[in-house]
Scaffold this motif. Structure first.
Motif, PDB file in Angstrom:
ATOM      1  N   VAL A  70       1.018  -1.169  -0.065  1.00 52.60           N
ATOM      2  CA  VAL A  70      -0.105   0.041   0.072  1.00 52.60           C
ATOM      3  C   VAL A  70       0.698   1.334   0.092  1.00 52.60           C
ATOM      4  O   VAL A  70       1.714   1.316   0.820  1.00 52.60           O
ATOM      5  CB  VAL A  70      -1.050  -0.004   1.176  1.00 52.60           C
ATOM      6  CG1 VAL A  70      -1.970   1.198   1.235  1.00 52.60           C
ATOM      7  CG2 VAL A  70      -1.588  -1.118   1.331  1.00 52.60           C
ATOM      8  N   TYR A  71       0.512   2.179  -0.971  1.00 49.30           N
ATOM      9  CA  TYR A  71       1.369   3.731  -1.052  1.00 49.30           C
ATOM     10  C   TYR A  71       0.557   4.396  -0.063  1.00 49.30           C
ATOM     11  O   TYR A  71      -0.483   4.482   0.074  1.00 49.30           O
ATOM     12  CB  TYR A  71       1.205   3.954  -2.290  1.00 49.30           C
ATOM     13  CG  TYR A  71       1.975   3.390  -3.376  1.00 49.30           C
ATOM     14  CD1 TYR A  71       3.393   4.015  -3.555  1.00 49.30           C
ATOM     15  CD2 TYR A  71       1.664   2.388  -4.197  1.00 49.30           C
ATOM     16  CE1 TYR A  71       4.081   3.469  -4.540  1.00 49.30           C
ATOM     17  CE2 TYR A  71       2.622   1.926  -5.159  1.00 49.30           C
ATOM     18  CZ  TYR A  71       3.872   2.277  -5.409  1.00 49.30           C
ATOM     19  OH  TYR A  71       4.644   1.622  -6.105  1.00 49.30           O
ATOM     20  N   THR A  76      -7.463   5.741  -3.647  1.00 49.15           N
ATOM     21  CA  THR A  76      -8.007   5.472  -4.837  1.00 49.15           C
ATOM     22  C   THR A  76      -8.380   3.889  -5.053  1.00 49.15           C
ATOM     23  O   THR A  76      -7.928   3.048  -4.384  1.00 49.15           O
ATOM     24  CB  THR A  76      -7.344   6.055  -6.010  1.00 49.15           C
ATOM     25  OG1 THR A  76      -7.903   5.808  -7.307  1.00 49.15           O
ATOM     26  CG2 THR A  76      -5.956   5.412  -6.078  1.00 49.15           C
ATOM     27  N   ILE A  77      -8.932   3.432  -6.092  1.00 51.79           N
ATOM     28  CA  ILE A  77      -9.382   2.059  -6.522  1.00 51.79           C
ATOM     29  C   ILE A  77      -8.011   1.360  -6.700  1.00 51.79           C
ATOM     30  O   ILE A  77      -7.104   1.568  -7.149  1.00 51.79           O
ATOM     31  CB  ILE A  77     -10.130   1.856  -7.713  1.00 51.79           C
ATOM     32  CG1 ILE A  77     -11.605   2.510  -7.570  1.00 51.79           C
ATOM     33  CG2 ILE A  77     -10.192   0.344  -7.982  1.00 51.79           C
ATOM     34  CD1 ILE A  77     -12.297   2.546  -9.078  1.00 51.79           C
ATOM     35  N   GLY A  78      -7.834   0.245  -5.619  1.00 53.61           N
ATOM     36  CA  GLY A  78      -6.635  -0.402  -5.579  1.00 53.61           C
ATOM     37  C   GLY A  78      -5.592  -0.131  -4.523  1.00 53.61           C
ATOM     38  O   GLY A  78      -4.687  -0.647  -4.269  1.00 53.61           O
ATOM     39  N   ASN A  79      -5.988   1.235  -3.916  1.00 56.42           N
ATOM     40  CA  ASN A  79      -4.781   1.752  -3.052  1.00 56.42           C
ATOM     41  C   ASN A  79      -5.558   2.653  -2.095  1.00 56.42           C
ATOM     42  O   ASN A  79      -5.634   3.765  -2.463  1.00 56.42           O
ATOM     43  CB  ASN A  79      -3.850   2.352  -3.808  1.00 56.42           C
ATOM     44  CG  ASN A  79      -2.459   2.621  -2.950  1.00 56.42           C
ATOM     45  OD1 ASN A  79      -1.461   2.018  -2.516  1.00 56.42           O
ATOM     46  ND2 ASN A  79      -2.715   3.815  -1.982  1.00 56.42           N
ATOM     47  N   TYR A  80      -6.067   2.255  -1.101  1.00 53.55           N
ATOM     48  CA  TYR A  80      -6.601   2.886   0.158  1.00 53.55           C
ATOM     49  C   TYR A  80      -5.674   3.178   1.287  1.00 53.55           C
ATOM     50  O   TYR A  80      -5.839   2.246   2.037  1.00 53.55           O
ATOM     51  CB  TYR A  80      -8.047   2.352   0.448  1.00 53.55           C
ATOM     52  CG  TYR A  80      -9.143   2.399  -0.652  1.00 53.55           C
ATOM     53  CD1 TYR A  80      -9.587   3.669  -1.114  1.00 53.55           C
ATOM     54  CD2 TYR A  80      -9.459   1.144  -1.391  1.00 53.55           C
ATOM     55  CE1 TYR A  80     -10.399   3.633  -2.075  1.00 53.55           C
ATOM     56  CE2 TYR A  80     -10.177   1.340  -2.529  1.00 53.55           C
ATOM     57  CZ  TYR A  80     -10.779   2.391  -2.763  1.00 53.55           C
ATOM     58  OH  TYR A  80     -11.829   2.426  -3.820  1.00 53.55           O
ATOM     59  N   ALA A  81      -5.063   4.159   1.247  1.00 48.68           N
ATOM     60  CA  ALA A  81      -4.011   4.283   2.415  1.00 48.68           C
ATOM     61  C   ALA A  81      -4.882   4.874   3.427  1.00 48.68           C
ATOM     62  O   ALA A  81      -5.721   5.919   3.344  1.00 48.68           O
ATOM     63  CB  ALA A  81      -3.103   5.246   1.744  1.00 48.68           C
ATOM     64  N   PRO A 109      10.610  -2.565  -0.411  1.00 49.88           N
ATOM     65  CA  PRO A 109       9.343  -2.621  -0.863  1.00 49.88           C
ATOM     66  C   PRO A 109       8.448  -3.838  -0.859  1.00 49.88           C
ATOM     67  O   PRO A 109       9.144  -4.992  -1.167  1.00 49.88           O
ATOM     68  CB  PRO A 109       9.181  -1.775  -2.201  1.00 49.88           C
ATOM     69  CG  PRO A 109      10.406  -2.303  -2.700  1.00 49.88           C
ATOM     70  CD  PRO A 109      11.314  -2.148  -1.579  1.00 49.88           C
ATOM     71  N   GLY A 110       7.219  -3.826  -0.588  1.00 51.00           N
ATOM     72  CA  GLY A 110       6.465  -4.996  -0.635  1.00 51.00           C
ATOM     73  C   GLY A 110       5.835  -4.971  -2.044  1.00 51.00           C
ATOM     74  O   GLY A 110       6.266  -4.377  -3.227  1.00 51.00           O
ATOM     75  N   HIS A 111       4.700  -6.128  -2.347  1.00 55.19           N
ATOM     76  CA  HIS A 111       4.300  -6.294  -3.786  1.00 55.19           C
ATOM     77  C   HIS A 111       2.623  -5.649  -3.663  1.00 55.19           C
ATOM     78  O   HIS A 111       2.021  -5.973  -2.750  1.00 55.19           O
ATOM     79  CB  HIS A 111       4.688  -7.344  -4.221  1.00 55.19           C
ATOM     80  CG  HIS A 111       4.027  -8.492  -3.912  1.00 55.19           C
ATOM     81  ND1 HIS A 111       4.226  -9.186  -2.725  1.00 55.19           N
ATOM     82  CD2 HIS A 111       2.828  -9.129  -4.177  1.00 55.19           C
ATOM     83  CE1 HIS A 111       3.212 -10.430  -2.486  1.00 55.19           C
ATOM     84  NE2 HIS A 111       2.359 -10.082  -3.371  1.00 55.19           N
ATOM     85  N   TYR A 112       2.392  -5.620  -5.150  1.00 55.64           N
ATOM     86  CA  TYR A 112       0.921  -5.465  -5.123  1.00 55.64           C
ATOM     87  C   TYR A 112       0.593  -6.124  -6.551  1.00 55.64           C
ATOM     88  O   TYR A 112       1.324  -6.303  -7.376  1.00 55.64           O
ATOM     89  CB  TYR A 112       0.359  -3.960  -5.061  1.00 55.64           C
ATOM     90  CG  TYR A 112       1.110  -2.876  -5.853  1.00 55.64           C
ATOM     91  CD1 TYR A 112       0.555  -2.601  -7.152  1.00 55.64           C
ATOM     92  CD2 TYR A 112       2.293  -2.538  -5.553  1.00 55.64           C
ATOM     93  CE1 TYR A 112       1.338  -1.738  -7.981  1.00 55.64           C
ATOM     94  CE2 TYR A 112       2.727  -1.392  -6.228  1.00 55.64           C
ATOM     95  CZ  TYR A 112       2.519  -1.151  -7.515  1.00 55.64           C
ATOM     96  OH  TYR A 112       3.089   0.037  -8.264  1.00 55.64           O
TER      97      TYR A 112
END
Length: 277
Positions: A70-71, A76-81, A109-112
């Motif tokens: 997660v950033y 936004t869609i796919g990344n809700y920080a 970093p992790g992955h998505y």
């Protein structure tokens, strides 16, 4: 092309949909929350391919997702920080020193979904250092847009540790990633060199890379450059820009220029009270 240094030439590869302007001027981008993971101490040196000399005072942004993919700074869609546009973990900006080096303390970093593990870098020349010690990059030339990639075997070792091992999203290897293929060629290797800082991966990593850029270039109008959000004294704001889904890229400031009514030099990027994890 510069032959005296081992710098690879890197011009412009997508900054992705999550670039935020106005981040804190700091070398340690970890914060108390959402920054757990394998420590990564990264040094990036910028060399001008026209002069073969280091480039000082380059404003270098760094950002990457956390250990679970997660950033910060985006909602936004796919990344809700958590904290949405007001969140800042694992993001920061530094000026290169007299040797052209910017140093950061972050995490591996992790992955998505759909992407190999990577770290974002974006460089501006002629950025303004404001009287309050912040860095303003609005309207400054974009001299480099890039992503660093990490070996799949190293990634696999990291992801055996907590909290990486709680991420259930399917992995994408470097060979499967569209951007690593575009970046890696005969003139540039997007994989930093690295060493272990102890006997275990959990002791952290020190990594370094040398990047050759055209110090007089400006990729502000590059099709893959855009500002997704910005931070000012009132907090974080979306510009509506997106690469690869969501938004249409036409929001204010999406092309790296000032949003309408946004005063020059008013970015809130002062050092935080504490940059410790």
């Amino acid at each position: 092309m510069c032959k005296r240094h081992a710098a690879g030439y890197l011009y412009a590869i997508t900054d992705g949909p999550y670039y935020v302007v106005g981040e804190k001027m700091r070398s340690n981008v970890k914060e108390a929350k959402y920054s757990d993971g394998v420590d990564l101490f990264l040094e990036v040196q910028y060399i001008d391919v026209n002069t073969c000399e280091p480039i000082p005072s380059v404003a270098v942004d760094i950002w990457n997702c956390n250990a679970t993919g997660v950033y910060s700074g985006i909602s936004t869609i796919g990344n809700y920080a958590e904290g949405g546009y007001n969140s800042t973990y694992l993001r920061g900006i530094q000026l290169t020193d007299a040797d052209g080096v910017a140093s950061f303390e972050t995490i591996f970093p992790g992955h998505y979904s759909g992407r190999a593990v990577h770290t974002h870098l974006l460089a501006h020349t002629n950025a303004k250092v404001m009287p309050n010690g912040t860095i303003s990059v609005w309207n400054a030339p974009v001299s480099q847009i890039g992503q660093l990639f990490w070996p799949d075997d190293l990634r696999a070792e990291v992801e055996e540790t907590y909290p990486y091992n709680t991420n259930t999203v399917a992995l994408t290897t470097n060979d499967e990633d569209m951007w690593s293929v575009l970046q890696a060629d005969a003139s540039y290797d997007p994989f930093p060199q690295y060493v272990y800082l102890g006997d275990s991966i959990e002791d952290g990593l020190f990594a370094w890379i040398q990047i050759g850029i055209n110090g007089s270039a400006d990729y502000t109008e590059d099709e893959y450059y855009g500002v997704a959000a910005y931070i000012d004294a009132e907090g974080g704001h979306s510009t509506g820009y997106s690469v690869g889904g969501g938004g249409n890229g036409t929001g204010p400031g999406g092309n790296g220029t000032f949003p309408s009514g946004f005063p020059s030099g008013s970015l809130s990027s002062a050092p935080p009270a504490s940059t410790s994890a």
